[in-house]
Design an enzyme around this catalytic site. Structure first.
Site, PDB file in Angstrom:
ATOM      1  CG  ASP A  44      39.365  23.721 -16.625  1.00  0.00           C
ATOM      2  OD1 ASP A  44      39.317  23.979 -15.409  1.00  0.00           O
ATOM      3  OD2 ASP A  44      38.716  24.328 -17.471  1.00  0.00           O
ATOM      4  CG  LEU A  86      50.712  22.091  -6.771  1.00  0.00           C
ATOM      5  CD1 LEU A  86      51.946  21.618  -6.001  1.00  0.00           C
ATOM      6  CD2 LEU A  86      50.575  23.593  -6.690  1.00  0.00           C
TER       7      LEU A  86
END
Length: 122
Positions: A44, A86
């Site tokens: 996260d 990413l």
């Protein structure tokens, strides 16, 4: 590919390690076959902002980021969402495509999904 439980810090000289993090000021311009690239794995990004950069700095490691800003632009989207962070598989796809093609545009097109809010420059 080899896997091990050992730390990369125990396996490689510090000056050979480059920790890839989207928060680095250093742009990865080329892949050096004499370097070891560490792909971070955080789930996260909003909670762990700059954690990979901090970890690399604490370990006195070189850092770099993929050249997303240099080759891509923010795309207008309904969510107004843009992220240079990413997933590991996406970073791996970018690096392996770049290694094969020596082309950042081709590599970024292969690894950066449209959901990240970026498209290649014209």
């Amino acid at each position: 590919m080899d896997t091990t439980q050992e730390s990369y810090l125990d396996l490689f000289p510090l000056d050979a390690i480059v920790y890839l993090t989207p928060d680095s000021e250093n742009v990865l311009e080329d892949i050096d076959p004499n370097k070891v690239y560490i792909l971070g794995g955080l789930v996260d990004e909003s909670i762990h902002k700059k954690l990979t950069l901090q970890r690399a700095q604490e370990q006195s490691l070189q850092t770099a980021r993929l050249p997303i800003r240099e080759y891509m632009v923010k795309n207008v989207n309904t969510k107004n969402y843009h992220s240079e962070t990413l997933a590991i598989n996406q970073v791996f796809d970018v690096l392996s495509t770049y290694y094969d093609t020596q082309s950042w545009p081709a590599a970024l097109k292969a690894g950066v999904s449209s959901g990240k809010g970026y498209v290649l420059r014209d």
